[in-house]
Design a protein around this motif. Structure first.
Motif, PDB file in Angstrom:
ATOM      1  N   ARG A 197       2.955 -10.234 -39.665  1.00 48.10           N
ATOM      2  CA  ARG A 197       3.725 -11.379 -40.167  1.00 48.10           C
ATOM      3  C   ARG A 197       3.024 -12.688 -39.841  1.00 48.10           C
ATOM      4  O   ARG A 197       2.921 -13.592 -40.692  1.00 48.10           O
ATOM      5  CB  ARG A 197       5.132 -11.376 -39.558  1.00 48.10           C
ATOM      6  CG  ARG A 197       6.043 -12.469 -40.099  1.00 48.10           C
ATOM      7  CD  ARG A 197       7.162 -12.798 -39.134  1.00 48.10           C
ATOM      8  NE  ARG A 197       6.647 -13.268 -37.852  1.00 48.10           N
ATOM      9  CZ  ARG A 197       6.172 -14.498 -37.662  1.00 48.10           C
ATOM     10  NH1 ARG A 197       6.153 -15.376 -38.656  1.00 48.10           N
ATOM     11  NH2 ARG A 197       5.712 -14.858 -36.479  1.00 48.10           N
TER      12      ARG A 197
ATOM     13  N   TYR B 184       2.445  -2.591 -35.537  1.00 40.75           N
ATOM     14  CA  TYR B 184       2.416  -3.989 -35.090  1.00 40.75           C
ATOM     15  C   TYR B 184       2.753  -4.941 -36.236  1.00 40.75           C
ATOM     16  O   TYR B 184       1.889  -5.586 -36.822  1.00 40.75           O
ATOM     17  CB  TYR B 184       1.065  -4.293 -34.450  1.00 40.75           C
ATOM     18  CG  TYR B 184       0.917  -3.571 -33.140  1.00 40.75           C
ATOM     19  CD1 TYR B 184       1.564  -4.032 -32.001  1.00 40.75           C
ATOM     20  CD2 TYR B 184       0.206  -2.383 -33.061  1.00 40.75           C
ATOM     21  CE1 TYR B 184       1.486  -3.346 -30.806  1.00 40.75           C
ATOM     22  CE2 TYR B 184       0.121  -1.685 -31.864  1.00 40.75           C
ATOM     23  CZ  TYR B 184       0.762  -2.175 -30.741  1.00 40.75           C
ATOM     24  OH  TYR B 184       0.688  -1.486 -29.565  1.00 40.75           O
ATOM     25  N   ARG B 185       4.026  -5.048 -36.524  1.00 41.75           N
ATOM     26  CA  ARG B 185       4.501  -5.858 -37.642  1.00 41.75           C
ATOM     27  C   ARG B 185       4.479  -7.352 -37.329  1.00 41.75           C
ATOM     28  O   ARG B 185       4.265  -8.170 -38.224  1.00 41.75           O
ATOM     29  CB  ARG B 185       5.903  -5.412 -38.023  1.00 41.75           C
ATOM     30  CG  ARG B 185       5.954  -3.988 -38.553  1.00 41.75           C
ATOM     31  CD  ARG B 185       7.368  -3.456 -38.513  1.00 41.75           C
ATOM     32  NE  ARG B 185       8.257  -4.262 -39.326  1.00 41.75           N
ATOM     33  CZ  ARG B 185       8.823  -3.845 -40.453  1.00 41.75           C
ATOM     34  NH1 ARG B 185       8.583  -2.637 -40.897  1.00 41.75           N
ATOM     35  NH2 ARG B 185       9.643  -4.616 -41.134  1.00 41.75           N
ATOM     36  N   GLU B 186       4.695  -7.732 -36.068  1.00 42.45           N
ATOM     37  CA  GLU B 186       4.737  -9.155 -35.735  1.00 42.45           C
ATOM     38  C   GLU B 186       3.368  -9.804 -35.962  1.00 42.45           C
ATOM     39  O   GLU B 186       3.273 -10.922 -36.476  1.00 42.45           O
ATOM     40  CB  GLU B 186       5.183  -9.349 -34.284  1.00 42.45           C
ATOM     41  CG  GLU B 186       5.229 -10.807 -33.839  1.00 42.45           C
ATOM     42  CD  GLU B 186       6.123 -11.669 -34.731  1.00 42.45           C
ATOM     43  OE1 GLU B 186       5.806 -12.872 -34.879  1.00 42.45           O
ATOM     44  OE2 GLU B 186       7.127 -11.161 -35.258  1.00 42.45           O
ATOM     45  N   GLU B 187       2.297  -9.108 -35.574  1.00 44.86           N
ATOM     46  CA  GLU B 187       0.950  -9.634 -35.817  1.00 44.86           C
ATOM     47  C   GLU B 187       0.680  -9.746 -37.308  1.00 44.86           C
ATOM     48  O   GLU B 187       0.036 -10.705 -37.772  1.00 44.86           O
ATOM     49  CB  GLU B 187      -0.094  -8.728 -35.164  1.00 44.86           C
ATOM     50  CG  GLU B 187      -0.197  -8.855 -33.658  1.00 44.86           C
ATOM     51  CD  GLU B 187       0.981  -8.230 -32.911  1.00 44.86           C
ATOM     52  OE1 GLU B 187       1.136  -8.517 -31.715  1.00 44.86           O
ATOM     53  OE2 GLU B 187       1.752  -7.460 -33.525  1.00 44.86           O
TER      54      GLU B 187
END
Length: 600
Positions: free
Chosen positions: A288, A283-286
């Motif tokens: 970021r 979960y890279r968007e969270e």
């Protein structure tokens, strides 16, 4: 009266959350944000302080019936509860759609078999149960208004008012579906749009299904990991990326005691370890979004780094007591705000730096200010790492030289050295290598008890502390170091409950009041997961797996965990659900999966 903590389900829209009991009662809901005033505060008081019960009709002098079955719909935050009654079976679906307009809580009643008499009882009390709103009709809709807030109640069922409560009595047969919705809106604004419950239900299910598809973990503990990830996502404030420690305040760590705190804020420590778990599961968007939140919150003043902030980065979180609320099972006081916000906790610098380091290592797009912030944090630590602090557990006693705080200061310096060595930042490399060595030497000389072969809670103390279990996990010493093994075994001997779970530190007998507070507390679940991690790291993988699976068995029927487990009462205690419990669950599952230490 409120149910047991583990009797509650979580639903939410990534901006606030509600707790729904087994009997169909919503006893907690703050609108429009996690940290707003509650409109249902029965969880911390009585029905007079606000609730919404929806379930089979029952006599006034008997307890409401509890659902025979309940579960989340697949991998989502949509709750389905079913009651079997003498007249048939009925299902209630509760959810909060990801927000596009006004925040909504939607409840859909569906007849399954027979003809079941139902009742909705809605008692809104604003300002944590203190204010009775003005309830009236507006163009056929029911609206409750008090000061800046309005809550709109929409349903096709016929409603009536009695005893400052809005009721609906109706009967459902197979195939019948009747929806009830409350929507919040500023009282000076136009009415919110009419809800579309069925459309919202479909969109909510799609949202969660697509979000879960990003999970990269497919091991034997996937069900527990995915449920924990969904819970962490639900505790994320979508507009800013801030992550609350829990959606509740003042659920007690000691039933009937005073260890009651407001957790509806973003602890840098909790958020940083949450970020780490999200990154390791895809979960890279969270991650970021949280990094952007951090940079906004800290701004240009890392020297005055707080241990926690509001979910939008607010700094002032003044603590107050709500004396009109008796507290959960008479555990007073009920607190809002948190006076620990301005404590000095040096370990936070390490957790934040470790999170930024992991984000960098996993390929999150470079942010130059994030690297600059990391360098500024180390410059601060250069001058302050030798100071005493309040430590990871926010003790309200005197400041001390906590070993864990010094270890995490070492982590901050170590990860920054790695950043410089990678070529992505510039700094005084040799000077900071000396600093890293100085901190390491200081901890090993002053925080280690040679006679007992264990590190201690603070310099010169005899007490142990479960945070010492993080020493090998942070790479401060290798797992096979005799001092690490000695510390793990000492904590097992001195901080274990009879059923094998781990206390944070001793609070009974000669240690009463060591943290500046009266009373006792349960086993801290994060510490017990840390113990399982450490056991796996030192090769005792079968023992680690057994402890982990005992911990999984403590979850409620929906897979949720509070902060602690009371071994005497055999029940969950503390704020609920707790990010600081679900994060190490994920981490331990990943470690055990990598080691092959799992049953079946």
């Amino acid at each position: 009266m409120a149910g047991r903590i583990e009797d509650y389900a979580l639903i939410g829209d990534m901006q606030t959350a509600a707790l729904v009991c087994r009997d169909g009662t919503v006893d907690w809901l703050c609108l429009p944000r996690f940290d707003s005033h509650a409109i249902f505060a029965g969880l911390l008081g009585t029905e007079e302080h606000g609730f919404w019960r929806l379930g089979p009709a029952h006599a006034a002098d008997v307890q409401p019936p509890t659902a025979a079955r309940r579960s989340y719909r697949g991998d989502s935050l949509i709750l389905e509860s079913e009651w079997d009654t003498p007249r048939g079976t009925v299902r209630v679906t509760d959810f909060m759609p990801p927000r596009e307009g006004a925040p909504q809580l939607i409840r859909i009643v569906e007849g399954v078999t027979g003809r079941v008499p139902m009742r909705s009882a809605l008692r809104m009390r604003f300002s944590y149960g203190r204010v009775v709103p003005w309830v009236h009709k507006h163009e056929g809709r029911t609206v409750a208004v008090a000061g800046p807030d309005s809550v709109w109640f929409d349903t096709e069922a016929e409603t009536y008012g009695k005893s400052l409560t809005t009721y609906a009595d109706f009967t459902v047969a197979p195939g019948d579906r009747i929806a009830f919705t409350i929507s919040w809106q500023p009282s000076h604004s136009e009415p919110p749009s009419l809800p579309e419950p069925e459309t919202s239900l479909e969109a909510t299910e799609v949202f969660w299904r697509e979000w879960v598809e990003h999970c990269t973990y497919h091991g034997p503990y996937r069900e527990a990991v995915v449920r924990s990830l969904i819970t962490l996502k639900a505790l994320t404030y979508a507009p800013t990326g801030g992550i609350v420690a829990a959606p509740t305040t003042s659920l007690p760590e000691d039933i009937g005691g005073v260890r009651n705190w407001d957790y509806r804020y973003t602890w840098l420590r909790d958020a940083a370890i949450t970020l780490s778990s999200l990154l390791r599961t895809g979960y890279r968007e969270e991650a970021r979004a949280w990094r952007e939140w951090l940079l906004r919150a800290v701004a240009g003043d890392p020297e005055n780094l707080q241990i926690m902030y509001g979910i939008a980065g607010e700094r002032e979180l003044g603590e107050a007591e709500l004396d009109w609320l008796p507290g959960y099972e008479n555990s007073a006081p009920v607190r809002v705000g948190n006076g620990a916000a301005h404590q000095l906790q040096l370990d936070v610098y390490g957790e934040v730096t470790e999170a930024l380091h992991l984000a960098h290592m996993t390929g999150l797009a470079r942010n130059d200010y994030a690297s600059l912030l990391q360098l500024k944090l180390i410059r601060y630590l250069e001058d302050h790492w030798q100071a005493p602090d309040e430590g990871i557990w926010e003790v309200r006693g005197p400041r001390r030289h906590f070993v864990h705080s010094k270890v995490m200061a070492w982590v901050a310096v170590d990860r920054t050295i790695k950043l410089i060595e990678s070529g992505d930042a510039d700094g005084p490399l040799e000077r900071w290598k000396e600093l890293r060595d100085d901190i390491h030497r200081d901890v090993c000389e002053k925080g280690y008890d040679k006679e007992r072969n264990t590190f201690t809670q603070s310099y010169g103390s005899q007490e142990l502390d479960a945070s010492l279990l993080l020493i090998p996990q942070m790479g401060f010493l290798p797992p096979d170091d005799k001092r690490v093994i000695g510390t793990i075994e000492a904590i097992q001997r001195e901080l274990s409950t009879p059923d094998g779970f781990i206390l944070r530190y001793p609070t009974e007998g000669d240690h009463a009041g060591v943290d500046g507070l009266p009373g006792d507390e349960g086993a801290f679940l994060a510490c017990s997961f840390w113990m399982a991690d450490d056991l796996a790291m030192i090769g005792r993988v079968d023992e680690a797996r057994k402890l982990f699976e005992k911990l999984l068995a403590l979850r409620n029927d929906l897979g949720l965990l509070a902060e602690e487990w009371d071994p005497r009462l055999q029940r969950q205690v503390g704020n609920f659900p707790q990010a600081f419990s679900h994060v190490p669950l994920i981490d331990t599952a990943l470690r055990l999966t990598a080691s092959g230490a799992y049953g079946g």
